[in-house]
Design an enzyme around this catalytic site. Structure first.
Site, mmCIF file in Angstrom:
data_model
loop_
_atom_site.group_PDB
_atom_site.id
_atom_site.type_symbol
_atom_site.label_atom_id
_atom_site.label_comp_id
_atom_site.label_asym_id
_atom_site.label_seq_id
_atom_site.Cartn_x
_atom_site.Cartn_y
_atom_site.Cartn_z
ATOM 1 C CB CYS A 158 9.457 -19.165 32.148
ATOM 2 S SG CYS A 158 8.132 -18.730 33.273
ATOM 3 C CG ASN A 209 6.426 -22.126 36.033
ATOM 4 O OD1 ASN A 209 7.611 -21.818 36.004
ATOM 5 N ND2 ASN A 209 5.557 -21.701 35.128
ATOM 6 C CG HIS A 216 9.652 -23.518 31.633
ATOM 7 N ND1 HIS A 216 10.035 -23.327 32.943
ATOM 8 C CD2 HIS A 216 8.519 -22.782 31.446
ATOM 9 C CE1 HIS A 216 9.167 -22.507 33.521
ATOM 10 N NE2 HIS A 216 8.243 -22.172 32.646
HETATM 11 O O1 UT7 Z 1 5.915 -20.603 32.760
HETATM 12 C C1 UT7 Z 1 5.263 -19.629 32.054
HETATM 13 C C2 UT7 Z 1 4.314 -20.175 31.099
HETATM 14 N N1 UT7 Z 1 3.110 -20.612 31.757
HETATM 15 C C3 UT7 Z 1 2.486 -21.705 31.347
HETATM 16 O O2 UT7 Z 1 2.980 -22.386 30.486
HETATM 17 C C4 UT7 Z 1 1.134 -22.032 31.895
HETATM 18 C C5 UT7 Z 1 0.268 -22.550 30.776
HETATM 19 N N2 UT7 Z 1 -1.097 -22.849 31.188
HETATM 20 C C6 UT7 Z 1 -1.418 -23.881 31.973
HETATM 21 O O3 UT7 Z 1 -0.566 -24.588 32.448
HETATM 22 C C7 UT7 Z 1 -2.894 -24.177 32.190
HETATM 23 O O4 UT7 Z 1 -3.651 -23.390 31.307
HETATM 24 C C8 UT7 Z 1 -3.365 -23.961 33.644
HETATM 25 C C9 UT7 Z 1 -2.760 -25.012 34.527
HETATM 26 C C10 UT7 Z 1 -2.951 -22.574 34.110
HETATM 27 C C11 UT7 Z 1 -4.876 -24.087 33.720
HETATM 28 O O5 UT7 Z 1 -5.287 -25.349 33.210
HETATM 29 P P1 UT7 Z 1 -6.463 -25.445 32.152
HETATM 30 O O6 UT7 Z 1 -6.676 -26.857 31.878
HETATM 31 O O7 UT7 Z 1 -6.091 -24.567 30.980
HETATM 32 O O8 UT7 Z 1 -7.689 -24.898 32.961
HETATM 33 P P2 UT7 Z 1 -8.633 -23.652 32.637
HETATM 34 O O9 UT7 Z 1 -7.918 -22.382 32.895
HETATM 35 O O10 UT7 Z 1 -9.289 -23.846 31.308
HETATM 36 O O11 UT7 Z 1 -9.739 -23.855 33.731
HETATM 37 C C12 UT7 Z 1 -10.626 -24.989 33.706
HETATM 38 C C13 UT7 Z 1 -11.531 -24.906 34.916
HETATM 39 C C14 UT7 Z 1 -12.173 -23.521 35.064
HETATM 40 O O12 UT7 Z 1 -13.482 -23.706 35.580
HETATM 41 P P3 UT7 Z 1 -14.765 -23.642 34.609
HETATM 42 O O13 UT7 Z 1 -14.736 -22.288 33.984
HETATM 43 O O14 UT7 Z 1 -14.556 -24.745 33.614
HETATM 44 O O15 UT7 Z 1 -15.902 -23.865 35.534
HETATM 45 C C15 UT7 Z 1 -11.335 -22.853 36.112
HETATM 46 O O16 UT7 Z 1 -12.041 -21.875 36.849
HETATM 47 O O17 UT7 Z 1 -10.761 -25.115 36.100
HETATM 48 C C16 UT7 Z 1 -10.980 -24.037 37.012
HETATM 49 N N3 UT7 Z 1 -9.769 -23.817 37.756
HETATM 50 C C17 UT7 Z 1 -9.484 -24.477 38.880
HETATM 51 N N4 UT7 Z 1 -10.174 -25.405 39.569
HETATM 52 C C18 UT7 Z 1 -9.614 -25.890 40.688
HETATM 53 C C19 UT7 Z 1 -8.736 -22.988 37.483
HETATM 54 N N5 UT7 Z 1 -7.784 -23.087 38.420
HETATM 55 C C20 UT7 Z 1 -8.241 -24.006 39.306
HETATM 56 C C21 UT7 Z 1 -7.705 -24.555 40.484
HETATM 57 N N6 UT7 Z 1 -8.421 -25.490 41.137
HETATM 58 N N7 UT7 Z 1 -6.502 -24.189 40.969
#
Ligand code: UT7
Length: 329
Positions: free
Chosen positions: A116, A286, A256
């Site tokens: 990115c 993104n 970004h």
């Molecule tokens: O451009 C390249 C660089 N990329 C980035 O900068 C991305 C950086 N990361 C992020 O933006 C975030 O980490 C995400 C948006 C990818 C994820 O958000 P998060 O707040 O870090 O969520 P998480 O991965 O900690 O997941 C929290 C919960 C999990 O469930 P449990 O384990 O707490 O029960 C996930 O399984 O949310 C769940 N989850 C979802 N739930 C509904 C993960 N994806 C989804 C979804 N819908 N799409």
């Protein structure tokens, strides 16, 4: 051969495909909700390239829009750099395909793959060619068809990405305008946190890699998030230091568009109010190396960037990589 010729952006253009995929559409595909996606990312919808449309097609449209904006014909372009994490092929370079597609017969062409952060790295690279006097007109494109690399059954990644392209034409400027500084960096120790494991020389595509889904984007979202928050802080601070400016001097910040929470954290850290930051992640998700030029184009067309403004670009992504640029518009 290095000189201090000033380099500026003579024109910009972008293209996003017309097909819209909303969070509500995604609710029907995977176990997710509009509320979760909006709250955790800020995304409402994204654009997807139609069947048969690929990265070079989006890049071509953005390039043509950019050349029109700059009032420059394709045969005047000396060099084309395409930044993409989703090139048409491993080779030939997407830049060569674009060169042919737009009719830039005399132009040199190469790709850059740094996730990115690609557009910022490509701007910095293209600017060196103009600054040195080697080339007069350098077309820099960030273009992505990430929808082709996403596992549409994996809710942790499929909600995040979108397709699109943006381009800038770099030319010699006048003293006191154009690029003031760049700051580029990488931390290769985090490479596994965001990768496309199969399809390259290390793990060639095979029945097994396909069965295991290793040809899809793999991301440790939380770890990348933490890196992003820290590195945006560093990249903006460093680029401002290099040109002797402060956060108060920033006219418009173009970050970004990976996650609204990352953008808000940067704004809080630097005391940047909503009117001084460009956000369009809600519409496009993104778009990786296309996100900064698309956001910049929209900021210009909305009248948010005015002549003389200090514009700061910042991006981060696979590598892990990061980069920033400071521009007097
Ligand atoms: O451009 C390249 C660089 N990329 C980035 O900068 C991305 C950086 N990361 C992020 O933006 C975030 O980490 C995400 C948006 C990818 C994820 O958000 P998060 O707040 O870090 O969520 P998480 O991965 O900690 O997941 C929290 C919960 C999990 O469930 P449990 O384990 O707490 O029960 C996930 O399984 O949310 C769940 N989850 C979802 N739930 C509904 C993960 N994806 C989804 C979804 N819908 N799409």
């Amino acid at each position: 051969m290095y000189s201090t010729r000033p380099v500026k952006i003579a024109g910009m253009g972008y293209y996003v495909p017309p097909n819209v995929l909303t969070n509500f559409d995604l609710e029907k595909m995977v176990d997710t909700s509009d509320a979760w996606i909006q709250e955790r990312t800020g995304i409402r919808e994204r654009r997807l390239a139609g069947r048969g449309v690929t990265t070079s097609d989006l890049a071509k449209e953005a390039a043509l829009a950019c050349l029109k904006d700059a009032d420059v014909s394709a045969d005047q372009v000396d060099l084309i750099i395409v930044a993409s994490a989703s090139p048409d092929h491993l080779f030939p370079a997407t830049a060569c395909i674009v060169q042919h597609a737009i009719g830039a017969r005399g132009a040199a062409a190469f790709d850059m793959e740094i996730g990115c952060t690609g557009f910022i790295y490509a701007l910095a690279t293209g600017a060196q060619f103009v600054a040195s006097g080697m080339y007069k007109k350098v077309l820099v494109v960030g273009a992505e068809c990430l929808s082709r690399l996403v596992d549409w059954s994996d809710r942790t990644t499929c909600c995040l990405f979108g397709d699109g392209a943006g381009a800038a034409l770099l030319v010699e400027g006048e003293a006191g305008e154009g690029f003031l500084a760049f700051h580029l960096g990488a931390d290769g120790s985090g490479g596994d946190l965001l990768s496309l494991p199969a399809g390259g020389a290390k793990m060639p595509a095979s029945r097994e890699t396909v069965d295991k889904g290793l040809h899809y984007i793999h991301m440790e979202g939380k770890a990348v998030f933490k890196f992003a928050v820290k590195i945006v802080d560093l990249a903006v601070t460093k680029v401002l230091e290099k040109c002797g400016r402060t956060p108060q001097d920033i006219g418009v910040l173009i970050p970004h568009q990976a996650n609204l929470r990352i953008i808000e954290s940067a704004c809080a850290r630097f005391g940047i109010s909503k009117d001084r930051v460009m956000v369009n992640i809600d519409k496009y998700g993104n778009t990786s190396s296309a996100s900064v030029p698309i956001a910049m184009c929209e900021a210009i067309s909305e009248g948010r960037i005015k002549k003389g403004d200090l514009v700061v670009l910042v991006a981060f992504g696979a590598g892990l990589s990061y980069g920033s640029a400071a521009i007097i518009w």
